[in-house]
Each structure stands twice: as structure tokens, then as C-alpha cells.
Design a protein around this motif. Structure first.
Motif, short mmCIF file in Angstrom:
data_model
loop_
_atom_site.label_atom_id
_atom_site.label_comp_id
_atom_site.label_asym_id
_atom_site.label_seq_id
_atom_site.Cartn_x
_atom_site.Cartn_y
_atom_site.Cartn_z
N PHE B 251 0.62 -1.16 -0.16
CA PHE B 251 -0.21 0.03 0.00
C PHE B 251 0.64 1.40 -0.36
CE2 PHE B 251 -3.31 -2.96 1.69
CZ PHE B 251 -3.99 -2.64 1.04
N PRO B 252 0.41 2.21 -0.67
CA PRO B 252 1.33 3.36 -1.14
C PRO B 252 1.22 4.45 0.65
CG PRO B 252 -0.03 3.31 -2.53
CD PRO B 252 -0.64 2.05 -1.93
N VAL B 253 0.72 4.14 1.56
CA VAL B 253 1.23 5.36 2.60
C VAL B 253 2.21 5.15 3.18
CG1 VAL B 253 -1.42 3.20 2.39
CG2 VAL B 253 0.12 2.70 4.11
N LYS B 254 2.55 5.71 3.49
CA LYS B 254 3.36 6.66 4.92
C LYS B 254 3.49 6.32 5.91
CE LYS B 254 5.84 10.42 6.98
NZ LYS B 254 5.41 11.80 6.74
N PHE B 269 1.17 2.30 10.03
CA PHE B 269 0.27 3.25 9.40
C PHE B 269 -0.37 2.79 8.72
CE2 PHE B 269 2.22 -0.98 8.64
CZ PHE B 269 0.84 -1.92 7.13
N SER B 270 -1.69 4.02 9.02
CA SER B 270 -2.96 3.85 8.56
C SER B 270 -3.12 3.66 6.82
CB SER B 270 -3.79 4.98 8.88
OG SER B 270 -3.74 4.42 9.80
N LEU B 271 -4.48 2.27 6.39
CA LEU B 271 -5.32 2.27 5.86
C LEU B 271 -6.46 2.51 5.15
CD1 LEU B 271 -4.30 -1.45 4.92
CD2 LEU B 271 -2.40 0.49 3.91
N GLY B 272 -6.24 3.34 4.28
CA GLY B 272 -7.98 4.23 4.01
C GLY B 272 -8.17 5.58 5.31
N THR B 273 -9.17 5.58 5.76
CA THR B 273 -9.29 6.49 6.69
C THR B 273 -9.66 5.92 8.63
OG1 THR B 273 -11.59 5.52 7.60
CG2 THR B 273 -10.99 6.69 5.21
N GLY B 274 -8.55 4.83 8.32
CA GLY B 274 -7.77 4.22 9.14
C GLY B 274 -9.96 3.12 9.90
N ARG B 290 -0.20 -6.97 1.29
CA ARG B 290 -0.44 -7.10 0.28
C ARG B 290 -2.13 -6.67 -0.47
NH1 ARG B 290 1.42 -12.39 -0.08
NH2 ARG B 290 3.41 -12.47 -1.17
N ALA B 291 -2.19 -5.22 -1.17
CA ALA B 291 -2.88 -4.58 -1.88
C ALA B 291 -3.92 -5.14 -2.92
CB ALA B 291 -2.89 -3.63 -2.52
#
Lengths: 217, 293
Positions: B251-254, B269-274, B290-291
Motif C-alpha cells: 500500500f502506498p502509505v506513509k 501505518f494507516s490504510l484508508g481512513t483507518g 498485499r493490496a
């Protein structure tokens, strides 16, 4: 006089006997004070057990409290009048005893165990030892107890089951040894403490599972 | 000729005699009573039905020391055979229909266990046989040392699953799950779980599918991998800790290093809105997120 077996008495108290068997137990108890007393004790125990809650929910704050304790830096409680050197020596002895117990426990099932041990040349500071012994002290006696119970009943297990249990205990021991050594090197790591605890939990699981298969219905 | 007869006679004496019997029993039963079954080898199939009676059909083998017995009592019924003095027991096959709300307990040696359509507590335990549970049991306790434990489309409040080397597969909707193994893989495939804890030592743990928004899931592994295949629009907060393992996040997240003072990695890290809280801890197992599509 032949007394009634524990299993039958338990079934009687649990109301699991057929009417005929139940009548036979009642008749025996009318003539046998010892069995009547055992029935009374079991009945009383059953009543007290029934009064216990089926499950107890921990307070919502417990997880946060545990996490805070795990994350807090380790403080070494040094009692007045006891030197740090004495304390460190006691800690080393405690760890050595704990490790020896683990070795003895595991060797009772197999002789070639690779048990978690401390390298004596690299005995770390007392804080590090405390981090490990705090965790181990919670598990060693339970493991020891289960191991003894299992050893007493091992004839009831198939040889391949015993082999399976032994080989998996070895896998767990290796994992415990790795987590243990890592925790000694880095005693403030909550992750490593968790990994060590998880290793001991799995060890208890395997012993409990094996033990469960030695108990009759 | 005599030596041959003598040898045959000796062989007959040395081998345990297993008497085969067909079973066909039916009787009234407590609608929420216990059903306890023991069978060393073969298969046990238990199905819940909407009648207050139990039927037992199958083929069983008595050993020289024990007979397959059915014992009825006020609270329920016990049946089975558990002769540990015999090395190889021929497989007995049992098919049992029980009142839907029965509390079912099965223990086997190498027998496969199937329980379906039971709404009471299901407690099944095998040494080497596989275990499959389906339907809507109140609680499931399933354990096998080397066999696979499979919850197939189960809807339950609680599931406690254990293996030593066997795999664990979970599908369905379960409020609270704890699945543990030593060397077996744990696969959660399209399951809706509110609270879960998945632990292995050497086996891999795989989670495939979406996460419930308020779920709290813990994954702990020593040397095995922890892998997630999640939809690309998933909402979750991850806390990942590993001592010697690696993290691969598609996932392209910080990502944030949570604690730089310790050895190893603590990354959040958070994906989407958490939303769902996912905690992963490994000693040296790799962690892969994996996404999917």
C-alpha cells in the motif's frame, strides 16, 4: 467393602447415571459412611462451582495498564541492606535454577533437548535477568506439573504421538531460546517479552493437548 | 501340514480379533443434552436436526478388551470405544443425528470429525484426524495435533482452535477467535471477525479478505510469515513489530517508526481512513501486506 469409583460418584452427583445405577449408588451410600461423605463433599463442591460466574470480563482499562507496564522502563527494586552484587548473584542463581528446571522437565521426555540456557561467560546485568525470570517464573511450575502428569500417563499415548509432542516441544524450545537471548540483550523490548511469553504459552498448549488425550471419557 | 496349522494357530492368537458390528439405534433425547463420542479410527459425522431424538448408524469394531457402547443417562448420551491396548484398530464409521441444541463433544485418535447444524457448544478434539465444523454453533472448541481444523462458513460467538502441525482454516462470521498452532499454517479466508488472535511458531499466518471496521486483530509469529491480502479500499490501522523480520507493504502509505530506541522495527501505518486495529508481532518472520483489487 468395595467402594464406588470416583467416576461413578461424579456421574451420580452430575445426575448422569441411569436410574438403575443411581439406585445402586444410593443403596451403597446408605450403608457406607465413607462414600456418603464423598458424595456430600462432591455435592457441596458442585454447588460452590455453580455459584461461580461462567466468565469474568477484565476491566476495560486492563489492556492499557498492561501495555503501560510493559512499555515502562524496568526498575530494579534493591532492598535496603542488600547490595546490588548480592542481588545480582541471587538473580543469577534464580535464572540458573529456572533453566535447570526447564532442562530437567524437558529431559524427562527426551534426552537430547536443546534447552534455553545462559552462556555463563556472558551473564548480563541483573535488570536483564529480571526481565527474563519474571516471565519464566510464571510458566516453569505449570510446565513441570503438566510434564509430570503426562509422564505418568504416557503409556496411554501412541509412540508416534509422543514423538510428535517431543519434536514440537523442541521447535518451541528453540523459539523460546531465541526470544530469551534476544530479551537478555534488549530487556526493554515489549515485543521480545511478548514473544517469550507466547513461546511458553505454546509449550503449555502442546503439553495440555497431549495430556487431554490420556484422560478417559 | 502340522507345522502350517500350528503357525496359523499361533498367528490367530497373536493378532487381536476385531469384531465388526453394524449399529442402528434411535432413542428420545434431551433437546439440549450432551452427546459425548469417542472413536479411535475412522470417521464421526454429527448432524443437528429439529427433532428431540438421537439416531446412530454405522459400522464399529469391538476389540478383545472393549465393546463399542452407548450409555444413556439423564443429561445426555455417551458412546464410543477407546481401547489403547490395541495397536491398530480398524476404522469405525459413525453417523449421528442429534437435537440441534445438543452440546457435542467428540474425541478421536485418527478419525475424521465432521459436525454440522448444531447450535449448542461444539467441542471436538483429534490426535491425527481432520476436524470440520459448519453451521451456527454457539461456541466452537476444535483441536487436532496433526489434522486440519476447518471452520467452514461458521457463524459463532466464540471459536478456540488449536493444532500442533495441522493447518487451521477459518471462513464465516465469528465474534471472538483464538487460533494457535506450532507448525501449521493458519488461513483466515473471507471471515468477518470482531476480535481475533492468531499465533504460530513456525507456520505461516495468512489473512485474506476485508477487515471489520471495529475489529481488533492480533497476529503473533516467531519464525513463520504473517501475510495479508486486503482489498485496496480497506480501512485499518496497523502496528507492526518485528525483531529480525522484514515488512513489505504494497500500500502506498506513509509508515512511522514508532520506537527508535529498541532493536528491530516498530512501525505504524494507516490504510484508508483507518478503523480496524491490526497488531502484528514476529521474531524473525516476514510481514507482507498485499493490496488486492
Amino acid at each position: 467393602m468395595n467402594h464406588i469409583s470416583d467416576i461413578q460418584l461424579n456421574d451420580y452427583v452430575d445426575n448422569d447415571l441411569s436410574p438403575d445405577a443411581r439406585a445402586a449408588v444410593q443403596q451403597h451410600c446408605a450403608e457406607c459412611a465413607e462414600c456418603a461423605q464423598r458424595v456430600e463433599r462432591l455435592g457441596s463442591l458442585r454447588l460452590r462451582l455453580a455459584e461461580l460466574p461462567r466468565s469474568i470480563e477484565p476491566p476495560p482499562s486492563i489492556h492499557a495498564e498492561i501495555r503501560a507496564q510493559l512499555d515502562a522502563p524496568l526498575r530494579i527494586p534493591v532492598r535496603r541492606g542488600v547490595s546490588r552484587r548480592t542481588f545480582a548473584t541471587a538473580a543469577v542463581v534464580l535464572v540458573a535454577l529456572s533453566s535447570a528446571t526447564t532442562v530437567m522437565v524437558m529431559r524427562s521426555m527426551r534426552d537430547d533437548v536443546a534447552s534455553p540456557t545462559l552462556a555463563r561467560d556472558n551473564v548480563p546485568g541483573d535488570a536483564r535477568l529480571i526481565a527474563v525470570t519474571e516471565i519464566e517464573s510464571r510458566y516453569i511450575s505449570a510446565i513441570d506439573e503438566l510434564q509430570r502428569a503426562l509422564d505418568a500417563q504416557r503409556a496411554l499415548l501412541a509412540p508416534e504421538t509422543i514423538k510428535l509432542v517431543e519434536s514440537n516441544l523442541e521447535i518451541i524450545d528453540r523459539a523460546v531460546a531465541e526470544a530469551r537471548n534476544a530479551l537478555l540483550a534488549d530487556p526493554s523490548s515489549a515485543v521480545l517479552a511478548d514473544m517469550l511469553r507466547a513461546g511458553y504459552e505454546r509449550k503449555l498448549d502442546v503439553l495440555r493437548s497431549a495430556r487431554a488425550h490420556t484422560v478417559q471419557m | 501340514m502340522r507345522p502350517l496349522l500350528l503357525a496359523l494357530a499361533m498367528l490367530a492368537c497373536a493378532s487381536p480379533v476385531h469384531a465388526q458390528r453394524k449399529i442402528r439405534e434411535a432413542f428420545a433425547a434431551d433437546p439440549a443434552g450432551f452427546v459425548r463420542i469417542q472413536n479411535i479410527a475412522g470417521s464421526v459425522k454429527v448432524t443437528g436436526w429439529d427433532r428431540d431424538s438421537i439416531t446412530i448408524t454405522g459400522v464399529v469394531y469391538d476389540t478383545p478388551n472393549e465393546r463399542f457402547e452407548i450409555m444413556r443417562s439423564a443429561g445426555g448420551v455417551k458412546m464410543g470405544i477407546w481401547d489403547t491396548t490395541v495397536e491398530k484398530v480398524p476404522p469405525s464409521t459413525l453417523e449421528i443425528r442429534v437435537p440441534r441444541r445438543s452440546r457435542v463433544w467428540v474425541r478421536t485418535g485418527s478419525s475424521f470429525i465432521f459436525v454440522g447444524g448444531v447450535a449448542g457448544t461444539v467441542d471436538v478434539n483429534s490426535i491425527g484426524g481432520g476436524v470440520e465444523v459448519t453451521g451456527q454453533p454457539h461456541e466452537v472448541f476444535a483441536e487436532s495435533m496433526t489434522g486440519e481444523v476447518f471452520l467452514d462458513d461458521v457463524r459463532a460467538s466464540t471459536a478456540r482452535l488449536k493444532t500442533v502441525t495441522g493447518a487451521i482454516r477459518i471462513r464465516g462470521s465469528i465474534t471472538d477467535v483464538i487460533a494457535t498452532s506450532i507448525g501449521g499454517n493458519i488461513v483466515v479466508d473471507g471471515a468477518a471477525i470482531d476480535r481475533g488472535r492468531f499465533e504460530s511458531v513456525d507456520g505461516d499466518v495468512r489473512f485474506m479478505g476485508d477487515l471489520m471496521r471495529k475489529a481488533t486483530l492480533d497476529f503473533i509469529n516467531h519464525a513463520g510469515a504473517v501475510e495479508f491480502s486486503l482489498p485496496s479500499n480497506v480501512d485499518a490501522d496497523f502496528a507492526v513489530s518485528t525483531y529480525q523480520g522484514t515488512l513489505q507493504n504494497d500500500f502506498p502509505v506513509k509508515q512511522h517508526q514508532a520506537n527508535s530506541k529498541i532493536k528491530g522495527s516498530e512501525i505504524t501505518f494507516s490504510l484508508g481512513t483507518g478503523g480496524a486495529q491490526v497488531n502484528v508481532r514476529t521474531f524473525k518472520g516476514r510481514i507482507i501486506v498485499r493490496a488486492g483489487k
